[in-house]
Design an enzyme around this catalytic site. Sequence first.
Site, PDB file in Angstrom:
ATOM      1  N   GLY A   1       0.807  -1.212   0.000  1.00  0.00           N
ATOM      2  CA  GLY A   1       0.000   0.000   0.000  1.00  0.00           C
ATOM      3  C   GLY A   1       0.842   1.265   0.000  1.00  0.00           C
ATOM      4  O   GLY A   1       0.528   2.246  -0.684  1.00  0.00           O
ATOM      5  N   THR A   2       1.925   1.269   0.754  1.00  0.00           N
ATOM      6  CA  THR A   2       2.761   2.464   0.853  1.00  0.00           C
ATOM      7  C   THR A   2       3.329   2.823  -0.517  1.00  0.00           C
ATOM      8  O   THR A   2       3.246   3.979  -0.949  1.00  0.00           O
ATOM      9  CB  THR A   2       3.894   2.231   1.876  1.00  0.00           C
ATOM     10  OG1 THR A   2       3.290   1.941   3.138  1.00  0.00           O
ATOM     11  CG2 THR A   2       4.799   3.437   1.997  1.00  0.00           C
TER      12      THR A   2
ATOM     13  N   CYS B   1       1.509   1.530  12.402  1.00  0.00           N
ATOM     14  CA  CYS B   1       2.851   2.127  12.390  1.00  0.00           C
ATOM     15  C   CYS B   1       3.121   2.897  13.675  1.00  0.00           C
ATOM     16  O   CYS B   1       4.265   3.138  14.031  1.00  0.00           O
ATOM     17  CB  CYS B   1       3.020   3.089  11.218  1.00  0.00           C
ATOM     18  SG  CYS B   1       2.024   2.725   9.809  1.00  0.00           S
TER      19      CYS B   1
HETATM   20  C1  LIG Z   1      -5.112   3.264   4.731  1.00  0.00           C
HETATM   21  C2  LIG Z   1      -3.749   2.667   4.578  1.00  0.00           C
HETATM   22  N1  LIG Z   1      -2.971   3.057   3.558  1.00  0.00           N
HETATM   23  C3  LIG Z   1      -1.742   2.552   3.372  1.00  0.00           C
HETATM   24  C4  LIG Z   1      -1.233   1.605   4.218  1.00  0.00           C
HETATM   25  C5  LIG Z   1       0.139   1.046   3.985  1.00  0.00           C
HETATM   26  O1  LIG Z   1       0.064  -0.262   3.445  1.00  0.00           O
HETATM   27  P1  LIG Z   1       1.304  -1.264   3.511  1.00  0.00           P
HETATM   28  O2  LIG Z   1       1.382  -1.749   4.919  1.00  0.00           O
HETATM   29  O3  LIG Z   1       0.946  -2.372   2.552  1.00  0.00           O
HETATM   30  O4  LIG Z   1       2.498  -0.527   3.059  1.00  0.00           O
HETATM   31  C6  LIG Z   1      -1.992   1.173   5.325  1.00  0.00           C
HETATM   32  C7  LIG Z   1      -1.454   0.212   6.289  1.00  0.00           C
HETATM   33  O5  LIG Z   1      -1.821   0.181   7.438  1.00  0.00           O
HETATM   34  C8  LIG Z   1      -3.300   1.716   5.490  1.00  0.00           C
HETATM   35  O6  LIG Z   1      -4.080   1.347   6.506  1.00  0.00           O
END
Ligand SMILES: Cc1ncc(COP(=O)(O)O)c(C=O)c1O
Length: 385
Positions: free
Chosen positions: A72-73, A326
């Site tokens: 997601g990041t 996080c």
């Molecule tokens: C809304 C949202 N966006 C982005 C992310 C980041 O995703 P990833 O952990 O796959 O990098 C998260 C993770 O908690 C999230 O909740």
Amino acid sequence: MKEIIYADNSATTVVSEKSLAAMLPCFRDNYGNPSAIYAYGQDAKKLLEDSRRTVAKAIGALNNEIYFTSGGTESDNWAIISACELKNKTGGHIISTAIEHNAVLRTLEKLKGKGYEITLLKPDKNGQITPEQLENAIRKDTVLVSVMMANNVVGTILPIKDLCETAHKHRIVFHTDAVQAAAHIPIDVRSLGVDLLSMSAHKFHGPKGVGALFVKLALKPAAYITGGGQEKGYRSGTENVPGIVGMAAAIEEGVENLQNNTRHLTVLRDKLIEHTLKIPGTCLTGDPDKRLPGHASFVFDGGKNGVHLINMLNEADIYASSGSACSASSTEAPHVLTAMGYDPKIAQSALRISLSHYNTEKEIDTINKKLPLLVAELRQRKGQY
Ligand SMILES: Cc1ncc(COP(=O)(O)O)c(C=O)c1O
């Protein structure tokens, strides 16, 4: 073996049997590099492209609108950078919200130093943003609107279709972070109209470290990672075939079982919310109606530090969190809650219980029995709560 109640599914989820079974052969048998021309390579290539088709179908997209990422990041970073590079290389105006994940907020902050101006819309008490708010913030030089589909801290589902329509009236690119929404609520990119959409496999019972970015065919992503030219030259690096295959299996399973899972989760969630709100001075955070099926989040009046409650739950073998994964050990109030207007002191007491379809009614009964006792105990500890 002690029985753990895992109730932190917004942070991450267990890999499903189907996802695991799909991945395992990719480590030992189909381990070829998809760029290689011999059979092992071509078999891996087929797995990759089949997975792309599956992920695309799950959100109503075309195969060639899906790009695999590390999660997601990365998808959020890439979406924002792409939209800016498409429109204007030297600056412009971006609209987002104060309740986005840091994957969006920190990327925007970085752009601020590069000539972009950022407007963060403030949500109402339920974590909602309205099309009128967006309309009022739009400027002639706005190049991108980025609004999340569902919030990770309070579970609010935002009106993406309406917000996207508003942005498109002004020909502005629209991105949505659907990391918490994909495979949890129905998503159809065509009916929503979005241009860019981020997903992450570990939020829907797939593996960690893999995600996808949907980019509408009419747009081209910016070349994000340069190298060997994988992902049509836009995102180089040997593809994480096992992860991608696991992601495809998980999203397919999630979408197939969406109705049943939603029914099950809504019953559990509502039972949990009803019971928890009986604890004096407890308040549900997020939208009471438009919220993720498995998401319950609260603050406690007079509360000081949610970490104490999370620790006590942990000792009682219940795994939950205060908000974003996080910042799980942080004693700071989640920025989402302060943006929603909560006093930082109250916001610090945040508790998030996020369920998956693996959770049972018996587990909810256990949480419902233990939580009021733990809150009462904590409140008696002078100066801590
Ligand atoms: C809304 C949202 N966006 C982005 C992310 C980041 O995703 P990833 O952990 O796959 O990098 C998260 C993770 O908690 C999230 O909740």
